[in-house]
Scaffold this motif. Structure first.
Motif, mmCIF file in Angstrom:
data_model
loop_
_atom_site.group_PDB
_atom_site.id
_atom_site.type_symbol
_atom_site.label_atom_id
_atom_site.label_comp_id
_atom_site.label_asym_id
_atom_site.label_seq_id
_atom_site.Cartn_x
_atom_site.Cartn_y
_atom_site.Cartn_z
ATOM 1 N N LYS A 174 0.580 -1.068 -0.192
ATOM 2 C CA LYS A 174 -0.078 -0.114 -0.044
ATOM 3 C C LYS A 174 1.024 1.373 0.353
ATOM 4 O O LYS A 174 2.094 1.696 1.356
ATOM 5 C CB LYS A 174 -0.745 0.219 0.946
ATOM 6 N N ASN A 175 0.526 2.123 -0.785
ATOM 7 C CA ASN A 175 1.821 3.251 -0.804
ATOM 8 C C ASN A 175 2.884 3.129 -0.777
ATOM 9 O O ASN A 175 3.755 3.806 -0.050
ATOM 10 C CB ASN A 175 1.536 4.734 0.478
ATOM 11 N N GLY A 176 3.948 2.117 -1.870
ATOM 12 C CA GLY A 176 4.803 0.966 -1.748
ATOM 13 C C GLY A 176 5.124 1.060 -0.389
ATOM 14 O O GLY A 176 6.789 0.601 0.287
ATOM 15 N N GLN A 177 4.153 0.764 0.488
ATOM 16 C CA GLN A 177 5.027 0.483 2.002
ATOM 17 C C GLN A 177 4.510 -1.156 2.109
ATOM 18 O O GLN A 177 3.297 -1.417 1.595
ATOM 19 C CB GLN A 177 4.149 0.685 2.893
ATOM 20 N N LEU A 178 5.503 -2.150 1.999
ATOM 21 C CA LEU A 178 4.929 -3.718 1.612
ATOM 22 C C LEU A 178 4.564 -3.878 3.960
ATOM 23 O O LEU A 178 5.087 -3.324 4.622
ATOM 24 C CB LEU A 178 6.082 -4.578 2.390
ATOM 25 N N ILE A 179 3.613 -4.900 3.819
ATOM 26 C CA ILE A 179 3.440 -5.261 4.523
ATOM 27 C C ILE A 179 2.735 -6.261 5.276
ATOM 28 O O ILE A 179 1.665 -7.066 4.360
ATOM 29 C CB ILE A 179 1.678 -4.212 5.378
ATOM 30 N N THR A 180 2.750 -6.825 6.813
ATOM 31 C CA THR A 180 2.771 -8.065 6.315
ATOM 32 C C THR A 180 1.134 -8.154 8.111
ATOM 33 O O THR A 180 1.714 -7.298 9.062
ATOM 34 C CB THR A 180 3.541 -9.214 6.809
ATOM 35 N N PRO A 181 0.713 -9.101 8.135
ATOM 36 C CA PRO A 181 -0.025 -9.428 9.371
ATOM 37 C C PRO A 181 0.595 -9.353 10.707
ATOM 38 O O PRO A 181 1.608 -10.179 11.052
ATOM 39 C CB PRO A 181 -1.065 -10.376 9.116
ATOM 40 N N ASN A 182 0.527 -9.382 11.720
ATOM 41 C CA ASN A 182 0.744 -9.272 13.628
ATOM 42 C C ASN A 182 0.769 -11.035 13.382
ATOM 43 O O ASN A 182 -0.825 -11.183 13.179
ATOM 44 C CB ASN A 182 -0.152 -8.060 14.248
ATOM 45 N N LEU A 183 0.993 -11.609 13.699
ATOM 46 C CA LEU A 183 1.040 -13.388 14.057
ATOM 47 C C LEU A 183 1.686 -13.368 15.819
ATOM 48 O O LEU A 183 2.071 -14.353 15.925
ATOM 49 C CB LEU A 183 2.605 -14.033 13.351
ATOM 50 N N ALA A 184 1.029 -12.246 15.997
ATOM 51 C CA ALA A 184 1.409 -12.643 17.819
ATOM 52 C C ALA A 184 0.474 -13.263 18.296
ATOM 53 O O ALA A 184 0.771 -14.376 19.557
ATOM 54 C CB ALA A 184 1.325 -11.614 18.247
ATOM 55 N N LEU A 185 -0.920 -13.810 18.222
ATOM 56 C CA LEU A 185 -1.910 -14.701 18.718
ATOM 57 C C LEU A 185 -1.829 -16.078 17.982
ATOM 58 O O LEU A 185 -2.499 -16.521 18.256
ATOM 59 C CB LEU A 185 -2.612 -14.343 18.540
ATOM 60 N N CYS A 186 -1.459 -16.037 16.526
ATOM 61 C CA CYS A 186 -2.155 -17.186 15.721
ATOM 62 C C CYS A 186 -1.042 -17.100 14.071
ATOM 63 O O CYS A 186 -0.369 -15.759 13.680
ATOM 64 C CB CYS A 186 -3.126 -17.464 15.420
ATOM 65 N N GLY A 187 -1.392 -18.528 13.021
ATOM 66 C CA GLY A 187 -0.339 -18.395 12.243
ATOM 67 C C GLY A 187 0.674 -18.578 12.209
ATOM 68 O O GLY A 187 1.372 -19.108 13.090
ATOM 69 N N ILE A 188 1.780 -18.832 11.005
ATOM 70 C CA ILE A 188 3.540 -19.338 10.851
ATOM 71 C C ILE A 188 4.137 -18.426 10.367
ATOM 72 O O ILE A 188 3.274 -17.388 9.545
ATOM 73 C CB ILE A 188 3.174 -20.653 10.301
ATOM 74 N N ARG A 189 4.960 -17.802 10.836
ATOM 75 C CA ARG A 189 5.796 -16.774 10.212
ATOM 76 C C ARG A 189 6.821 -17.627 9.514
ATOM 77 O O ARG A 189 8.065 -18.266 9.797
ATOM 78 C CB ARG A 189 6.665 -16.308 11.319
ATOM 79 N N GLY A 190 7.158 -17.933 7.463
ATOM 80 C CA GLY A 190 7.406 -19.196 7.075
ATOM 81 C C GLY A 190 8.943 -18.650 6.884
ATOM 82 O O GLY A 190 9.589 -17.301 6.971
ATOM 83 N N ASP A 198 14.389 -9.605 5.609
ATOM 84 C CA ASP A 198 15.932 -9.210 5.551
ATOM 85 C C ASP A 198 16.495 -8.173 5.295
ATOM 86 O O ASP A 198 17.632 -7.609 5.150
ATOM 87 C CB ASP A 198 17.147 -10.194 6.062
ATOM 88 N N HIS A 199 15.614 -8.134 3.580
ATOM 89 C CA HIS A 199 16.543 -7.498 2.847
ATOM 90 C C HIS A 199 15.163 -6.051 2.519
ATOM 91 O O HIS A 199 15.301 -5.359 1.757
ATOM 92 C CB HIS A 199 15.939 -8.068 1.794
ATOM 93 N N HIS A 200 14.591 -6.368 3.133
ATOM 94 C CA HIS A 200 12.878 -5.100 2.558
ATOM 95 C C HIS A 200 12.398 -4.151 4.148
ATOM 96 O O HIS A 200 12.083 -5.475 4.899
ATOM 97 C CB HIS A 200 11.602 -5.646 1.749
ATOM 98 N N ASP A 201 11.722 -3.537 4.400
ATOM 99 C CA ASP A 201 11.192 -3.401 5.208
ATOM 100 C C ASP A 201 10.496 -3.321 5.196
ATOM 101 O O ASP A 201 8.676 -2.589 4.114
ATOM 102 C CB ASP A 201 11.244 -1.549 5.604
ATOM 103 N N ILE A 202 9.631 -3.925 5.639
ATOM 104 C CA ILE A 202 8.200 -5.121 5.760
ATOM 105 C C ILE A 202 7.143 -5.128 7.203
ATOM 106 O O ILE A 202 7.804 -4.898 8.163
ATOM 107 C CB ILE A 202 8.087 -6.518 5.516
ATOM 108 N N ALA A 203 6.496 -3.144 7.181
ATOM 109 C CA ALA A 203 5.224 -3.474 8.600
ATOM 110 C C ALA A 203 5.334 -4.812 8.955
ATOM 111 O O ALA A 203 4.005 -5.604 8.051
ATOM 112 C CB ALA A 203 4.366 -2.562 7.668
ATOM 113 N N VAL A 204 4.677 -4.593 10.268
ATOM 114 C CA VAL A 204 3.547 -5.324 10.539
ATOM 115 C C VAL A 204 3.146 -4.793 11.548
ATOM 116 O O VAL A 204 2.657 -4.866 12.593
ATOM 117 C CB VAL A 204 5.133 -6.859 11.587
ATOM 118 N N GLU A 205 1.668 -5.423 11.102
ATOM 119 C CA GLU A 205 0.375 -4.678 11.160
ATOM 120 C C GLU A 205 -0.530 -5.206 11.337
ATOM 121 O O GLU A 205 -0.813 -6.512 10.624
ATOM 122 C CB GLU A 205 -0.116 -3.239 10.123
#
Length: 254
Positions: A174-190, A198-205
């Protein structure tokens, strides 16, 4: 190898695993997979892993493999009756090899269509982000997906936050920003998401369905398929050419 009927991985799902892409007899992203295994080992209070023995077992299994998939699975080993940890722990390590999914190349080039799963993920922060053997939610998600259109599904949690796909992470732009879901409660961080981070600014929201549908581009990713553009979610379509151009820009730095 034979697995005891008393193995805690079979009885309780007491274990964890990682799935590795094999190319020309090489384990792709091995340091990231090892990091995942170590995180699971620490979070689940397993004995320290013998990293060299694990690597050697994997390398022996992929000799002669040009392209394939290796699964490395670790359980707490045999235990007596009851949930309590056994006094002596002798880990079970299972290494298996399978063919590489042939449709992933097409997905990368042509994009995928998604539906929204009817199965929602429950919350358990102690296990969130970990790839444990407890995958019954994913089994139900895959079964549900058979009755839906599309190549895969978007999976929400109990609060209707976007979490992941059936076997991959989600990234929106969105508007050039990479965003991935917050996985604090569930899900798997791949593993592949870790590589990208490690190579890009990815916001966690927290990402809602509205956020997802209003994104400039959507991708799903894992260590086997890499970065795959999403061309549609239900009746909403995304510009595939824009996604493919973004995909090239993201991958060029890896």
């Amino acid at each position: 190898m034979e697995i005891s009927h008393r193995d805690r991985g079979l009885s309780y799902g007491d274990g964890f695993f990682t799935t590795i892409k094999v190319e020309n007899e090489a384990l792709q992203l091995w340091p990231y997979h090892l990091q995942r295994l170590q995180q699971c080992q620490q979070a689940l209070h397993f004995p320290e892993l013998d990293e060299q023995a694990l690597l050697e077992a994997c390398q022996n299994a992929i000799k002669g493999c040009h392209l394939g998939v290796l699964k490395l699975l670790i359980t707490r080993g045999e235990g007596g009756r009851g949930y309590a940890l056994p006094e002596h722990i002798d880990l079970t390590v299972i290494v298996s090899k399978s063919e590489f999914p042939s449709h992933y190349a097409q997905w990368q080039a042509q994009g995928v269509s998604l539906s929204v799963s009817n199965v929602k993920l429950g919350h358990q922060p102690l296990l969130a982000g970990l790839k444990t053997l407890n995958r019954l939610e994913q089994v139900l998600i895959k079964e549900d997906a058979l009755g839906l259109s599309g190549d895969d599904v978007v999976v929400l949690d109990l609060q209707d936050n976007v979490i992941e796909c059936s076997a991959s992470n989600i990234i929106i732009v969105k508007n050039g920003q990479l965003i991935t879901p917050n996985l604090a409660l569930c899900g798997i961080r791949g593993v592949y998401l870790s590589l990208l981070s490690d190579h890009h600014d990815i916001a966690v929201e927290a990402i809602s369905m509205t956020d997802l549908m209003n994104a400039d581009a959507v991708f799903m990713c894992n260590s086997l398929m890499g970065l795959v553009p999403v061309k549609s979610i239900d009746k909403k379509t995304f510009n595939l050419q824009t996604a493919l151009e973004l995909k090239t820009k993201i991958e060029i730095s890896l």
